[in-house]
Design a protein around this motif. Structure first.
Motif, PDB file in Angstrom:
ATOM      1  N   PRO A 198      16.253  21.698 -37.697  1.00 34.83           N
ATOM      2  CA  PRO A 198      16.540  23.019 -37.402  1.00 34.83           C
ATOM      3  C   PRO A 198      17.784  23.725 -37.297  1.00 34.83           C
ATOM      4  O   PRO A 198      18.819  22.610 -37.450  1.00 34.83           O
ATOM      5  N   LEU A 199      18.073  24.748 -37.592  1.00 30.24           N
ATOM      6  CA  LEU A 199      19.516  25.492 -37.369  1.00 30.24           C
ATOM      7  C   LEU A 199      20.196  25.156 -36.085  1.00 30.24           C
ATOM      8  O   LEU A 199      21.569  25.239 -36.114  1.00 30.24           O
ATOM      9  N   THR A 200      19.581  24.728 -35.195  1.00 31.10           N
ATOM     10  CA  THR A 200      20.199  24.545 -33.767  1.00 31.10           C
ATOM     11  C   THR A 200      20.354  22.754 -34.102  1.00 31.10           C
ATOM     12  O   THR A 200      21.098  22.060 -32.890  1.00 31.10           O
ATOM     13  N   GLY A 201      19.941  22.035 -35.127  1.00 35.79           N
ATOM     14  CA  GLY A 201      20.257  20.483 -35.017  1.00 35.79           C
ATOM     15  C   GLY A 201      19.114  19.877 -34.525  1.00 35.79           C
ATOM     16  O   GLY A 201      18.032  20.363 -33.822  1.00 35.79           O
ATOM     17  N   LEU A 202      19.002  18.575 -34.967  1.00 38.92           N
ATOM     18  CA  LEU A 202      18.097  17.529 -34.313  1.00 38.92           C
ATOM     19  C   LEU A 202      18.381  17.399 -32.733  1.00 38.92           C
ATOM     20  O   LEU A 202      19.608  17.101 -32.494  1.00 38.92           O
ATOM     21  N   PRO A 203      17.116  17.174 -31.947  1.00 40.33           N
ATOM     22  CA  PRO A 203      17.687  16.747 -30.679  1.00 40.33           C
ATOM     23  C   PRO A 203      17.958  15.261 -30.810  1.00 40.33           C
ATOM     24  O   PRO A 203      17.610  14.463 -31.734  1.00 40.33           O
ATOM     25  N   ASN A 204      18.857  14.603 -29.933  1.00 36.24           N
ATOM     26  CA  ASN A 204      19.436  13.502 -30.067  1.00 36.24           C
ATOM     27  C   ASN A 204      18.547  12.414 -29.234  1.00 36.24           C
ATOM     28  O   ASN A 204      18.826  11.921 -28.285  1.00 36.24           O
ATOM     29  N   THR A 205      17.117  12.059 -30.088  1.00 34.12           N
ATOM     30  CA  THR A 205      16.388  11.416 -29.304  1.00 34.12           C
ATOM     31  C   THR A 205      15.679  10.485 -30.622  1.00 34.12           C
ATOM     32  O   THR A 205      15.623  10.985 -31.676  1.00 34.12           O
ATOM     33  N   VAL A 206      15.748   8.984 -30.191  1.00 32.07           N
ATOM     34  CA  VAL A 206      15.104   8.432 -31.022  1.00 32.07           C
ATOM     35  C   VAL A 206      13.976   8.796 -31.941  1.00 32.07           C
ATOM     36  O   VAL A 206      13.095   9.091 -31.110  1.00 32.07           O
ATOM     37  N   GLY A 207      13.889   8.573 -33.171  1.00 32.74           N
ATOM     38  CA  GLY A 207      12.615   8.918 -33.824  1.00 32.74           C
ATOM     39  C   GLY A 207      12.664  10.330 -34.540  1.00 32.74           C
ATOM     40  O   GLY A 207      11.716  10.396 -35.623  1.00 32.74           O
ATOM     41  N   GLN A 208      13.598  11.158 -34.223  1.00 35.40           N
ATOM     42  CA  GLN A 208      13.728  12.404 -34.726  1.00 35.40           C
ATOM     43  C   GLN A 208      14.564  12.213 -36.249  1.00 35.40           C
ATOM     44  O   GLN A 208      15.244  11.388 -36.380  1.00 35.40           O
ATOM     45  N   SER A 209      13.993  13.073 -37.114  1.00 36.83           N
ATOM     46  CA  SER A 209      14.584  12.885 -38.504  1.00 36.83           C
ATOM     47  C   SER A 209      14.526  14.093 -39.099  1.00 36.83           C
ATOM     48  O   SER A 209      13.528  15.003 -38.837  1.00 36.83           O
ATOM     49  N   GLY A 210      15.051  14.447 -40.140  1.00 36.84           N
ATOM     50  CA  GLY A 210      14.934  15.517 -41.038  1.00 36.84           C
ATOM     51  C   GLY A 210      16.153  15.617 -42.130  1.00 36.84           C
ATOM     52  O   GLY A 210      17.008  14.753 -41.959  1.00 36.84           O
ATOM     53  N   TYR A 211      16.244  16.826 -42.913  1.00 37.26           N
ATOM     54  CA  TYR A 211      17.235  17.010 -43.627  1.00 37.26           C
ATOM     55  C   TYR A 211      17.899  18.180 -43.386  1.00 37.26           C
ATOM     56  O   TYR A 211      17.205  19.172 -43.108  1.00 37.26           O
ATOM     57  N   LEU A 212      19.343  18.250 -43.965  1.00 36.82           N
ATOM     58  CA  LEU A 212      19.948  19.664 -44.145  1.00 36.82           C
ATOM     59  C   LEU A 212      20.580  19.524 -45.238  1.00 36.82           C
ATOM     60  O   LEU A 212      20.200  18.875 -46.276  1.00 36.82           O
ATOM     61  N   PHE A 213      21.501  20.326 -45.668  1.00 37.98           N
ATOM     62  CA  PHE A 213      22.124  20.417 -46.994  1.00 37.98           C
ATOM     63  C   PHE A 213      23.886  20.314 -46.573  1.00 37.98           C
ATOM     64  O   PHE A 213      24.519  20.942 -45.680  1.00 37.98           O
ATOM     65  N   LEU A 214      24.551  19.479 -47.527  1.00 37.00           N
ATOM     66  CA  LEU A 214      26.081  19.477 -47.592  1.00 37.00           C
ATOM     67  C   LEU A 214      26.280  20.189 -48.850  1.00 37.00           C
ATOM     68  O   LEU A 214      25.954  20.186 -49.904  1.00 37.00           O
ATOM     69  N   ILE A 215      27.550  21.208 -48.604  1.00 35.83           N
ATOM     70  CA  ILE A 215      27.979  21.980 -49.476  1.00 35.83           C
ATOM     71  C   ILE A 215      29.239  21.664 -49.879  1.00 35.83           C
ATOM     72  O   ILE A 215      30.074  21.178 -49.164  1.00 35.83           O
ATOM     73  N   LYS A 216      29.445  21.639 -51.380  1.00 34.77           N
ATOM     74  CA  LYS A 216      30.727  21.183 -51.675  1.00 34.77           C
ATOM     75  C   LYS A 216      31.729  22.385 -51.533  1.00 34.77           C
ATOM     76  O   LYS A 216      31.503  23.576 -51.949  1.00 34.77           O
ATOM     77  N   VAL A 217      32.801  21.969 -50.736  1.00 36.28           N
ATOM     78  CA  VAL A 217      33.783  23.347 -50.476  1.00 36.28           C
ATOM     79  C   VAL A 217      35.269  23.032 -51.241  1.00 36.28           C
ATOM     80  O   VAL A 217      35.806  23.924 -51.164  1.00 36.28           O
ATOM     81  N   ALA A 218      35.390  21.798 -51.693  1.00 39.99           N
ATOM     82  CA  ALA A 218      36.728  21.469 -52.405  1.00 39.99           C
ATOM     83  C   ALA A 218      36.488  20.026 -53.012  1.00 39.99           C
ATOM     84  O   ALA A 218      35.196  19.507 -52.853  1.00 39.99           O
ATOM     85  N   ASN A 219      37.079  19.564 -54.029  1.00 41.80           N
ATOM     86  CA  ASN A 219      37.111  18.277 -54.557  1.00 41.80           C
ATOM     87  C   ASN A 219      36.854  17.136 -53.710  1.00 41.80           C
ATOM     88  O   ASN A 219      38.093  17.214 -52.724  1.00 41.80           O
ATOM     89  N   GLY A 220      35.875  16.530 -53.714  1.00 42.18           N
ATOM     90  CA  GLY A 220      36.022  15.403 -52.832  1.00 42.18           C
ATOM     91  C   GLY A 220      35.653  15.591 -51.170  1.00 42.18           C
ATOM     92  O   GLY A 220      35.721  14.659 -50.491  1.00 42.18           O
ATOM     93  N   LEU A 221      35.100  16.943 -51.061  1.00 40.24           N
ATOM     94  CA  LEU A 221      34.714  17.225 -49.798  1.00 40.24           C
ATOM     95  C   LEU A 221      33.353  18.090 -49.527  1.00 40.24           C
ATOM     96  O   LEU A 221      33.384  19.104 -50.123  1.00 40.24           O
TER      97      LEU A 221
END
Length: 370
Positions: free
Chosen positions: A187-210
């Motif tokens: 979710p856009l609010t993030g995963l709750p910090n609870t064991v067993g929660q999982s999912g994916y988001l996206f990493l965006i390239k903002v600069a070389n190597g970052l």
């Protein structure tokens, strides 16, 4: 190959199915969930409210709307439901017909490979419903970052503005990976910090190597806990999925105080971001290139900072005003948070032990270009 009107109980080769309960499909209006054994996953969504609509975003080139076909004389499901893609009507379909679940009600193919916004709405006053959505097997349905970049599967292929799925699994310790093997998006609010929660988001390239995450990945976690887990300054990390690319998984830098018009530190909020002005939050998120954002969208459609503030590496200077309006007499226990509400420059210091569903960890991956 199945065609419109056929019953299709599983996606064909080259397609991938998302259930109507997927957390990134938005239902505008009053919708109910109807349990029905022969529906995909045993249920479908419907609304009898005039003007109700369904919206979602895909990255792909084709789309199928899966739903229940039903005699209009028995129940007034719409006979004029429109499908708009990026604001242009691409299909109109009817639910009227012999009772049949998991029916291909509409199909649109040949779209440019990329990000597309979908809207489904009835043009009459009748009911609208949805069972599932099929898209490209290599595509994604979700909160796709509104950049002009493209979805990638390998870091080495990425250019600034491109994005790649990144998986988080809350275990002990947390597990990370470059994949979207789970169709559950964080979710856009993030995963709750609870064991067993999982999912994916996206990493965006903002600069070389970052690469910087497009949202908070995990909420309700303190800065102290992240530091113990070596996710503040960072930990060496690599992924077999990324052809041996190695780097550091860490938190973003966000500055230690407000910045003034002379780019110096200030204890007064002049709405100019944070000092030092080359901090990563201001450099890469606030000042993300306009030409890398889709027309009509904002930087919040890329990094979703309105949803939750982000923990940063920094310790704030003594005298910085916190969100409670109190001037900190000692900065040693205060840590920087950035991004909240409508202002990407938002800056605050709060105690490092603070936990809340309204604050979280936004992953950053720093690596050496090869």
């Amino acid at each position: 190959m199945a065609t419109i009107g056929d019953q299709l109980t599983a996606p064909e080769n080259g397609w991938r199915r998302y259930d109507n309960l997927n957390n990134t499909i938005r239902y505008n209006g009053s919708f109910s969930t109807q349990s029905y054994t022969s529906a995909y996953a045993g249920n479908y969504k419907y609304s009898t409210s005039p003007g109700a609509k369904i919206t979602f975003t895909i990255f792909g080139s084709k789309l199928r709307i899966i739903g229940r076909q039903y005699p209009y004389s028995t129940f007034q499901y719409s006979r004029n439901t429109h499908v708009y893609i990026d604001g242009v009507r691409k299909a109109t379909y009817s639910h009227d017909g012999t009772d049949q679940t998991q029916t291909i009600l509409a199909e649109i193919v040949g779209l440019p490979w990329g990000r597309h916004e979908i809207e489904i709405v009835a043009s009459d006053a009748d009911s609208i419903q949805l069972d599932a959505v099929d898209i490209d097997a290599e595509g994604i349905l979700g909160y796709i970052p509104a950049t002009t970049g493209t979805l990638r599967t390998k870091i080495r292929d990425m250019l600034v503005g491109d994005y790649i799925p990144f998986h988080i699994n809350i275990q002990s310790p947390w597990q990370f990976g470059f994949n979207n093997s789970s169709v559950t998006e964080i979710p856009l609010t993030g995963l709750p910090n609870t064991v067993g929660q999982s999912g994916y988001l996206f990493l965006i390239k903002v600069a070389n190597g970052l690469l910087i995450a497009d949202r908070v990945g995990v909420n309700n976690v303190s800065w102290d806990a992240l530091n113990t887990a070596r996710l503040i300054q960072g930990q060496p990390w690599s992924s077999a999925e990324m052809d041996g690319i190695e780097g550091t998984l860490r938190s973003i830098t966000g500055g230690v105080a407000y910045a003034n018009a002379y780019s110096n530190a200030s204890l007064n909020d002049e709405k100019l971001g944070a000092f030092p002005v080359h901090n990563e939050w201001d450099k890469y998120i606030v000042n993300f290139p306009i030409d890398k954002i889709e027309s009509g969208k904002t930087v919040d459609d890329v990094f979703h900072f309105r949803q939750n503030p982000t923990w940063c590496q920094d310790t704030t200077l003594t005298g910085v005003v916190g969100t409670d309006g109190v001037i900190a007499t000692s900065g040693s226990d205060k840590r920087t948070r950035r991004g909240y509400d409508s202002d990407p420059k938002w800056f605050s210091g709060i105690v490092s032990s603070f936990t809340s569903t309204a604050t979280g960890f936004r992953p950053v991956f720093e690596y050496k270009e090869v």
